[in-house]
Design an enzyme around this catalytic site. Structure first.
Site, mmCIF file in Angstrom:
data_model
loop_
_atom_site.group_PDB
_atom_site.id
_atom_site.type_symbol
_atom_site.label_atom_id
_atom_site.label_comp_id
_atom_site.label_asym_id
_atom_site.label_seq_id
_atom_site.Cartn_x
_atom_site.Cartn_y
_atom_site.Cartn_z
ATOM 1 N N GLU A 120 1.238 -11.759 -6.223
ATOM 2 C CA GLU A 120 1.791 -12.440 -7.223
ATOM 3 C C GLU A 120 2.383 -11.321 -8.185
ATOM 4 O OE1 GLU A 120 0.220 -15.582 -8.244
ATOM 5 O OE2 GLU A 120 0.108 -15.671 -10.391
ATOM 6 N N SER A 176 7.526 7.495 -3.001
ATOM 7 C CA SER A 176 7.019 6.161 -2.654
ATOM 8 C C SER A 176 7.854 5.865 -1.330
ATOM 9 C CB SER A 176 7.333 5.321 -3.683
ATOM 10 O OG SER A 176 8.480 5.005 -4.077
ATOM 11 N N GLU A 235 3.575 3.617 12.623
ATOM 12 C CA GLU A 235 2.055 3.828 12.054
ATOM 13 C C GLU A 235 1.665 2.528 11.179
ATOM 14 O OE1 GLU A 235 2.118 7.127 9.466
ATOM 15 O OE2 GLU A 235 3.187 8.405 10.999
ATOM 16 N N LYS A 280 0.328 0.837 8.053
ATOM 17 C CA LYS A 280 0.181 1.168 6.431
ATOM 18 C C LYS A 280 -1.368 0.837 5.950
ATOM 19 C CE LYS A 280 2.756 0.468 2.254
ATOM 20 N NZ LYS A 280 1.990 0.233 1.426
ATOM 21 N N GLU A 333 -4.145 8.923 3.028
ATOM 22 C CA GLU A 333 -4.635 7.510 2.332
ATOM 23 C C GLU A 333 -6.165 7.705 2.443
ATOM 24 O OE1 GLU A 333 -2.132 5.897 1.364
ATOM 25 O OE2 GLU A 333 -3.064 4.040 0.823
HETATM 26 S S1 IVH Z 1 4.527 7.869 4.164
HETATM 27 C C1 IVH Z 1 7.791 9.859 2.380
HETATM 28 N N1 IVH Z 1 2.741 6.808 5.831
HETATM 29 O O1 IVH Z 1 2.202 3.753 1.151
HETATM 30 C C2 IVH Z 1 7.103 8.816 2.496
HETATM 31 N N2 IVH Z 1 2.796 6.289 3.558
HETATM 32 O O2 IVH Z 1 4.201 5.251 0.017
HETATM 33 C C3 IVH Z 1 5.564 8.813 2.166
HETATM 34 N N3 IVH Z 1 0.956 4.474 3.006
HETATM 35 O O3 IVH Z 1 0.894 4.847 -1.462
HETATM 36 C C4 IVH Z 1 4.426 7.928 2.567
HETATM 37 N N4 IVH Z 1 0.202 4.317 5.159
HETATM 38 O O4 IVH Z 1 -0.079 6.269 0.294
HETATM 39 C C5 IVH Z 1 3.058 6.596 4.556
HETATM 40 N N5 IVH Z 1 1.077 5.606 7.352
HETATM 41 C C6 IVH Z 1 1.781 5.901 6.115
HETATM 42 C C7 IVH Z 1 1.334 4.975 5.167
HETATM 43 C C8 IVH Z 1 1.646 5.254 3.768
HETATM 44 C C9 IVH Z 1 0.032 3.920 3.679
HETATM 45 C C10 IVH Z 1 1.159 4.272 1.407
HETATM 46 C C11 IVH Z 1 1.347 5.607 0.564
HETATM 47 C C12 IVH Z 1 1.844 5.209 -0.544
HETATM 48 C C13 IVH Z 1 2.613 3.910 -0.197
HETATM 49 C C14 IVH Z 1 3.853 4.143 -0.121
#
Ligand code: IVH
Length: 689
Positions: free
Chosen positions: A36, A83, A120, A122, A183
């Site tokens: 939302e 991000s 990978e 997320k 994470e």
């Molecule tokens: S890489 C330079 N890999 O997504 C890129 N982020 O980034 C940095 N997240 O809150 C992020 N799984 O914590 C990356 N396999 C993954 C991830 C991941 C979750 C989260 C990360 C951030 C959000 C955006």
């Protein structure tokens, strides 16, 4: 839209987004589902694009959110925590678009070979940065606004999975500085257990694993964090000094993750190196198919250009790398309206308030019913008919109403009351003193309880009577054809064929399935009886311990307490069940109908001989020729073994079938022996594998 209307709407959206961003990023207590929030955000973005003069500098679209919590010390990130761009097209097209963008930005000719990607999961949790100096964890920080985060070192130290010191071979020196990004998350089973405990205590339940994990990390009191079951996955690097990247100059992101795993950091096995758009699409599809079966929530997958040299060539766009994208899956939480509340009667007579919802697409399916658990929880959440609510559907857990969206009600709506009479059989409804559950006192007189008992008895993990589903059970009970479990076995083709929509062929099939179900195991039989507190695992433990049914039936509470994992409540429940003459009669009648099993089952354990897989951990991967995953797991467990979800140095064997994935690679890498189904069968028979 005329510009004054647009301006008014933009102002409204900005105010809403500010409010909800604060709830989400600062308080870890959102009031609306992420989906939302995203919709509101996108609406504002679109408005600002159409009317650029509305783009105020304080618009939420103009900054990266997240703020430092008062009380935690700010930490400046040496390397900012970026991000990631999001691909919201949840179809495969999102992956194709990313690959096309990468090829364009790298100026690759059309005939250049496919780009290699690290694909990978997320993870849906909270990003943290872990700083190791000379191999020792010295600082853990949240992302904050990307430049400055919060010092949560004491809290992170309480997470058992995070190594306080990097594992290095005696001859190897750890890197002088290694910042690991990853994470913090909460597994779904840990989250469910936590909420179960909250319910038992009559306390507020948590909305979802993400917010619970984020809230736990940003606690001011580390003891509070320690009481929350948190997990961690590493997915990248921050500041690094004096560590030659593994494999330079051909270093890859996947190679970096392998190196982090070797340092003892948890890295998910559900990652793959894939080629081109095709590889990304296949990964996206495979993970989506397995999403519900994963032990934790994911909100999508992440694709990263694998070669670090190419990543450097592509570089960054203000706050996001150009070489990575997050490809989303359908949201697991959505807002909808509560149209009504019905009461369902379960197998043990428990009354559950069930929300009737305006249908909504959540976690990949349309949901129109969701559990409200019990009347006390419903009250605590303050939910009333007509309210807008958040519905969550994740994994195998049944959809639930997790919160009400705070909004003014147009009219007074009374609080929901539990009926005093069972809505199915009219018997009195009672609540145990001090308990939270309301129950129908009708027992097997109550058609709802009878139906649930039959369905449980027929279930795949119980007597496994194929074709006996809820529609048929409704017909059998409502038509008066079956009143007790043993009466199932008296059903003949002629009687069944009188039912509506029951052709002779399906009647014959059901009779055959009933016949087949009679040959079972003691564990399945005990489970099928539906004794309160006796789940599959307890049934198995009972069968293994006692070996024979009469020994279970005649066991005293003290004798029952000797069984592995059986506590006073369970022992009491089993004892009470078999103390009732009518339950003994049901057992007798079932045996008279021809239900049999091998009475010596478990005798080996009793005689003290070890089970063939006692103390062994196996990992299953791919599709086996004849066994389903559940069956293979049952086979391993019956032989005393454990089935783990991921391969590690501690795994004893990996059982691999068709299309085995990364777990097989991992097994080879770690030198864990790999078995096929035939070898597994030999092993559980006590052979050499
Ligand atoms: S890489 C330079 N890999 O997504 C890129 N982020 O980034 C940095 N997240 O809150 C992020 N799984 O914590 C990356 N396999 C993954 C991830 C991941 C979750 C989260 C990360 C951030 C959000 C955006």
């Amino acid at each position: 839209m005329p510009s004054d209307q647009a301006a008014a709407r933009a102002a409204e959206l900005r105010a809403l987004l500010h409010h909800h961003a604060h709830r989400y990023y600062v308080l870890d207590a959102p009031e609306i589902p992420d989906a939302e929030y995203d919709r509101l955000f996108q609406e504002l973005q679109a408005l600002e694009a159409a009317h650029p003069d509305l783009r105020a500098p304080d618009s939420p679209t103009q900054r990266v959110l997240g703020r430092v919590l008062e009380g935690l010390t700010p930490v400046r990130h040496v390397v900012p925590m970026l991000s990631i761009q999001t691909e919201t097209d949840t179809t495969a097209a999102g992956a194709v678009a990313f690959d096309a963008r990468v090829r364009r930005e790298l100026a690759l000719p059309a005939d250049a070979p496919p780009v290699e990607y690290a694909a990978e999961l997320k993870y849906d949790g909270l990003a943290v940065s872990l700083r190791y100096e000379a191999g020792v964890l010295v600082l853990a920080a949240t992302r904050g606004d990307g430049e400055t985060g919060e010092d949560v070192t004491q809290n992170i130290r309480t997470i058992g999975q995070v190594p306080l010191r990097l594992h290095t071979e005696a001859s190897d020196k750890p890197p002088p500085v290694l910042e690991v990004r990853g994470e913090v998350y909460m597994r779904r089973d840990d989250f469910e257990r936590l909420n179960e405990r909250q319910r038992e205590k009559g306390e507020r339940t948590y909305i979802n694993p993400r917010n619970t994990a984020a809230g736990a990390v940003r606690q001011l009191d580390p003891a509070m964090t320690a009481s929350r079951p948190l997990s961690f996955f590493a997915y990248g690097l921050g500041d690094v000094q004096g560590w030659p990247l593994p494999g330079e100059p051909a270093a890859t992101h996947s190679g970096v993750l392998d190196a982090l795993a070797a340092f003892g950091l948890p890295v998910s096995n559900d990652r793959r190196v894939v080629l081109g758009a095709e590889g990304l699409v296949a990964f996206h599809r495979d993970i989506l198919a397995r999403r519900d079966a994963l032990p934790f929530d994911i909100d999508g997958v992440v694709y990263k250009v694998n070669a670090l040299a190419l990543q450097r060539r592509m570089g960054f766009k203000t706050r996001e790398p150009r070489w990575a994208v997050a490809h989303k899956y359908p949201a697991q939480e959505q807002a909808t309206r509560l149209a009504g509340i019905e009461v369902q009667v379960g197998r043990t007579g428990k009354l559950t308030p069930v929300a009737k919802l305006e249908p909504v697409f959540v976690g990949g399916t349309t949901v129109s019913n969701a559990t409200l658990h019990n009347v006390f929880e419903l009250r605590r959440k303050g939910v009333r008919i007509g309210d807008r609510v958040i519905v969550r559907r994740a994994g195998d857990v049944i959809p639930e109403v997790v919160a009400r969206i705070p909004e003014a009600r147009a009219a007074y709506v009374p609080n929901f009351q539990m009926p005093r009479q069972c809505p199915v059989c009219g018997s009195e409804v009672r609540r145990e003193k001090g308990g939270i559950d309301h129950r129908c006192t009708g027992g097997l007189f109550c058609a709802a309880q009878r139906k649930q008992a039959l369905l449980h008895f027929a279930g795949r993990r119980a007597m496994n009577i194929e074709g006996l589903g809820d529609k048929l059970v409704d017909q059998l009970v409502d038509g008066g054809l079956v009143r007790t479990l043993p009466e199932l076995y008296k059903l003949g083709v002629a009687k069944l064929a009188t039912l509506e929509r029951m052709a002779e062929k399906s009647a014959a099939n059901l009779v055959a399935a009933l016949e087949q179900s009679k040959r079972t195991t003691l564990a399945r039989f005990l489970y099928a009886l539906g004794i309160r507190q006796v789940g599959e695992a307890t049934a198995r433990d009972l069968a293994r311990h006692f070996g024979r049914l009469d020994r279970v039936m005649d066991a005293s509470v003290e004798q029952l307490l000797e069984v592995n994992d059986v506590g006073p409540i369970v022992a009491e429940s089993i004892h009470t069940f078999f103390a009732q003459p009518h339950n003994r009669e049901v057992v007798e009648q079932l045996r008279a109908a021809g239900v049999t099993w091998d009475e010596h089952e478990g005798a080996a354990a009793q005689a003290g001989a070890p089970l063939p897989l006692a103390g062994k951990t196996l990992v299953l991967t791919g599709t086996l020729p004849t066994l389903s995953r559940d069956e293979a797991k049952a086979l391993v467990e019956a032989a005393g073994g454990k089935v783990a979800g991921s391969v590690s140095k501690k795994s004893h064997w990996v059982v691999a079938g068709e299309e085995a994935g990364s777990k097989l690679d991992k097994a080879r890498e770690l030198g864990v022996p790999v078995l096929d189904e035939a070898a597994l069968r030999r092993l559980v028979e006590g052979g050499e594998g």
